[in-house]
Design an enzyme around this catalytic site. Structure first.
Site, short mmCIF file in Angstrom:
data_model
loop_
_atom_site.label_atom_id
_atom_site.label_comp_id
_atom_site.label_asym_id
_atom_site.label_seq_id
_atom_site.Cartn_x
_atom_site.Cartn_y
_atom_site.Cartn_z
CG HIS A 8 2.12 13.63 -11.03
ND1 HIS A 8 2.86 13.85 -9.89
CD2 HIS A 8 1.70 12.36 -10.96
CE1 HIS A 8 2.90 12.74 -9.18
NE2 HIS A 8 2.20 11.81 -9.80
NE ARG A 9 0.91 12.63 -6.68
CZ ARG A 9 1.81 12.24 -5.80
NH1 ARG A 9 2.05 12.99 -4.74
NH2 ARG A 9 2.48 11.11 -5.95
CD GLU A 35 -1.93 11.08 -11.58
OE1 GLU A 35 -1.87 9.95 -11.06
OE2 GLU A 35 -1.68 12.12 -10.92
CG ASP A 37 -3.31 10.25 -7.05
OD1 ASP A 37 -2.87 9.39 -7.81
OD2 ASP A 37 -2.70 11.33 -6.80
CG HIS A 50 -0.45 10.11 -3.89
ND1 HIS A 50 0.41 9.53 -2.97
CD2 HIS A 50 -0.14 9.54 -5.08
CE1 HIS A 50 1.21 8.67 -3.58
NE2 HIS A 50 0.89 8.65 -4.87
CD GLU A 110 -2.22 6.08 -9.22
OE1 GLU A 110 -1.59 7.11 -9.51
OE2 GLU A 110 -1.77 5.19 -8.46
CE LYS A 112 -2.23 6.12 -4.96
NZ LYS A 112 -1.00 6.03 -5.80
CG ASP A 230 5.20 16.97 -9.80
OD1 ASP A 230 4.21 16.23 -10.02
OD2 ASP A 230 6.13 16.63 -9.05
O1 G3P Z 1 -0.35 8.00 -12.25
C1 G3P Z 1 1.00 8.32 -12.39
C2 G3P Z 1 1.69 8.44 -11.06
O2 G3P Z 1 0.97 9.35 -10.29
C3 G3P Z 1 1.80 7.13 -10.35
O3 G3P Z 1 2.53 7.18 -9.21
O4 G3P Z 1 2.82 7.28 -6.77
O5 G3P Z 1 2.33 9.36 -8.02
O6 G3P Z 1 0.57 7.62 -7.71
P1 G3P Z 1 2.05 7.89 -7.88
#
Ligand code: G3P
Length: 245
Positions: A8-9, A35, A37, A50, A110, A112, A230
């Site tokens: 995640h990120r 993943e 953003d 993000h 993702e 945003k 993470d």
């Molecule tokens: O894409 C999964 C997750 O990252 C979504 O929530 O707020 O971290 O963008 P957020």
């Protein structure tokens, strides 16, 4: 098939989120997916960050949309996390795709665009996926349902996911009707019933952001398609121990 582990990120517990050190670290840990953003600069360059503002994760202040890419590159995106990362720069989506095009990784980009609906973000991202030949292993996700529909108009074969943190009646059918191939849900929405419903409708279900061991265990045992974490190293270790690989 076992639950896939997406960083995640990037490996964002280990290195500043959405930066090269976080992505490289995730890859080295053996994460199967990454993943990230995307927001858009003033000169329409998709960049990996993000928040709509640069305040939390850089040395600057203000909205991403008010900076040119060149101006953003002058900010420090590492020292907020640790002095060790001082001098880390923002990455453009293009740089990230150039790096990942040579790696065996699934990608989740993702958009945003649920706060600022950036002009033609979908098309700008899509063109880069084609340029780097990674469209076949990329899922585009968004909290913005209109964006999912727009992607499907650009290329109906591109995998998309509706992101949600809210439970809602008929959620799976709703996502399906938008044209999404997957539902990306906040962990608290995960249930056996939802997983079964997604399977019935041929929708993947992926869960964010799963950092606690007990939560990872539940995702693995319910056979969600993937988790976003993470700490991909911990998730991979737990998955191996559960399934005795
Ligand atoms: O894409 C999964 C997750 O990252 C979504 O929530 O707020 O971290 O963008 P957020």
């Amino acid at each position: 098939m076992s639950t896939m582990v997406y960083a995640h990120r990037g490996a964002s517990k280990h290195a500043p989120e959405n930066t090269f050190p976080a992505f490289q670290s995730a890859f080295e840990m053996g994460a199967e997916g990454i993943e990230t953003d995307v927001q858009l600069t003033r000169d329409h360059i998709p960049v990996l960050i993000h928040d709509e503002k640069v305040n939390r994760t850089s040395s600057g202040i203000g909205f991403v949309k008010d900076y040119t890419y060149e101006q953003l590159r002058k900010l420090d995106f590492g020292s907020w996390f640790s002095p060790k990362y001082t001098g880390t720069t923002i990455l453009s989506l293009e740089e990230f795709l150039a790096w990942s095009s040579r790696k065996k990784l699934q990608l989740n980009i993702e958009l945003k665009n649920n706060v600022i609906d950036y002009p033609e973000l979908e098309k700008r991202v899509y063109d880069l996926l084609i340029k780097y030949k990674v469209a076949g292993r990329t899922t585009i996700s968004s909290f913005n349902p209109a964006s999912i529909e727009r992607i499907k108009h650009i290329d109906r074969k591109l995998a998309t996911a509706l992101l949600t943190s809210q439970s809602k009646k008929g959620l799976v059918e709703y996502a399906r009707e938008l044209g999404a191939n997957a539902l990306h849900i906040k962990y608290r929405l995960l249930s056996e019933k939802l997983v079964a419903k997604c399977q019935e409708k041929d929708m993947a279900v992926r869960v964010y952001t799963v950092n606690k061991t007990a939560h990872m265990r539940k995702c693995f045992l319910l056979k969600s398609d993937a988790i976003f974490t993470d700490v991909p190293d911990r998730a991979l270790q737990l998955r191996d121990s559960l399934f005795d690989l």
